[in-house]
Design an enzyme around this catalytic site. Sequence first.
Site, PDB file in Angstrom:
ATOM      1  N   LYS A 133       1.307  -1.462  -0.121  1.00  0.00           N
ATOM      2  CA  LYS A 133       0.004  -0.066  -0.251  1.00  0.00           C
ATOM      3  C   LYS A 133       0.960   1.430   0.244  1.00  0.00           C
ATOM      4  CE  LYS A 133      -3.942  -2.425   0.285  1.00  0.00           C
ATOM      5  NZ  LYS A 133      -3.846  -3.512   0.237  1.00  0.00           N
TER       6      LYS A 133
HETATM    7  C1  LIG Z   1      -4.046  -4.538   0.421  1.00  0.00           C
HETATM    8  C2  LIG Z   1      -3.567  -6.524   0.555  1.00  0.00           C
HETATM    9  C3  LIG Z   1      -4.693  -6.820  -0.493  1.00  0.00           C
HETATM   10  C4  LIG Z   1      -5.156  -6.303  -2.000  1.00  0.00           C
HETATM   11  O1  LIG Z   1      -4.980  -5.724  -2.568  1.00  0.00           O
HETATM   12  P1  LIG Z   1      -6.306  -5.258  -3.432  1.00  0.00           P
HETATM   13  O2  LIG Z   1      -5.518  -4.317  -3.858  1.00  0.00           O
HETATM   14  O3  LIG Z   1      -7.029  -4.864  -2.442  1.00  0.00           O
HETATM   15  O4  LIG Z   1      -6.633  -6.126  -4.742  1.00  0.00           O
HETATM   16  C5  LIG Z   1      -2.962  -8.038  -0.907  1.00  0.00           C
HETATM   17  N1  LIG Z   1      -2.265  -8.415  -0.181  1.00  0.00           N
HETATM   18  C6  LIG Z   1      -1.643  -7.022   0.519  1.00  0.00           C
HETATM   19  C7  LIG Z   1      -1.091  -7.696   1.530  1.00  0.00           C
HETATM   20  C8  LIG Z   1      -1.993  -6.173   0.641  1.00  0.00           C
HETATM   21  O5  LIG Z   1      -2.282  -5.332   1.357  1.00  0.00           O
END
Ligand SMILES: *Cc1c(COP(=O)(O)O)cnc(C)c1O
Length: 499
Positions: free
Chosen positions: A113
């Site tokens: 993120k």
């Molecule tokens: C948010 C997240 C995901 C999923 O990503 P999306 O964009 O919601 O599909 C997968 N793995 C981790 C560790 C995340 O923080």
Amino acid sequence: MKYLSTRGRNEILESAEAIITGISDNGGLFVPQSIPTLSLDDIASLQDVNYQQRAARILKEFLTDFSSEDIDDCIEKAYNLDKFDGPEVAPIKTLGDGNHVLELWHGPTSAFKDMALQLLPQVMSKALKMTEESAEIVILVATSGDTGKAALEGFKDVDQIKIIVFYPHSGVSEIQRLQMVTQQGENVSVIAIKGNFDDAQTGVKNIFSNNAFNKEIAKEGFQLSSANSINWGRLVPQIVYYFSAYADMLKAGNITLGNKVNFVVPTGNFGNILAGYYAKAMGLPINKLICASNPNNVLTDFLNTGVYDRNRSFHKTISPSMDILISSNLERLLYHVTSGDSKQVSQWMEELKVTGKYNIGSEYLQDIQDIFWAGWADDKQTIRTIKDIFDKYSYTADPHTAVAWFVGEEYRRRTSDKTPNVILSTASPYKFNESVLEALVGTDLLIGKSEFDMLEELSRLSGIKIPKALAGLKNVKVRFSKSCEKEEMEENIKNILTK
Ligand SMILES: *Cc1c(COP(=O)(O)O)cnc(C)c1O
């Protein structure tokens, strides 16, 4: 480049407005009016420049209302190597057997993120100046764990912006919880919701579309916005690392220009993988985008049948950032595959809201399956995969990465496709140290161990240094201990804003 709502209407926005607003007031998401393309020569030239310059190349295609200097300045602040823990922002590791791992967790909160949430606050701050917006922006975040911390860290003490994060009270890992409730900054608040992630996300979406509430806080000088991946400003930075990974593979001689690669993406809200869809539409040589889910496999079923049906039980898993049954960003994909048929998209979304399901029919499904493949892994398979990868390649993967790895292998078995797989690694194994240790040494050895004992143990086994910010959690004071019912979210926001 202008932006439209997936649910139609005559509003045509500049990117700055789309990013400040976050979501259209008809409930739709903002999408670019057209998708720019890069030539193979353009792509080849990315080999010779660093991540920051690659980011600038892509962002300038989408944020055409920003000056080039402003974009460079945002990127400089976001992907500053003081905040990232290695010499590269998004390194790619070649493990063997045609498997490459793209590590997206070297940012300040150890999850992918950060790739978007280090940049979004910078871009939003510039956008506020450009549009001469005088309101104070209130970022509302629903988080399955990683977004909340990354957003708090990105937005802390940014002028003219407040941030309020809601997380499911027993739906995040202990490390994730500690990261959030100890957050520093004068403009931040964190609240636990007695419900799951979908409850938190639905609550936030309802607040965005509640006109009376929005008017009421507007009188006090506040305007809501979103840092969830429904915000276009979250998606656009994510397109960059698909190009960056390809450029690095070219540079390393793993592929030659024009060769295709597959990207295997552990998916929840469909944001990360949708950025891959944009990269492909922009001309990046991608064969398949492989969508990997955990037992909350609503997307696996959708991509295999064309029926999206959220009427199923919700599973808490060891890959909690993917414990989601309503994948918001799918709406953007539907908009593009229907060539912008916003009436049709609105109808499906209304059906989803009322009945919990919709069916896109076989023609659109075929178009989607030309690009996407989907599978899922349960917790046992995930644990086994962590162990297998460790034994075979001496590589320590977090549970989300392992889900993707498992599905990537399954794809190979079922299709005999020999295209190289790039597995998107979305979290540091340290964020989920309990599950990773369970996989590597079994549960018996974990009895009585604290989170911090486990960090040490994992470091000993993996040989990877514990990220400073995680080790430091041991001695930080908890600042936020409030929890509320999902019906009480609005009230809590009002209390925070009028404090
Ligand atoms: C948010 C997240 C995901 C999923 O990503 P999306 O964009 O919601 O599909 C997968 N793995 C981790 C560790 C995340 O923080």
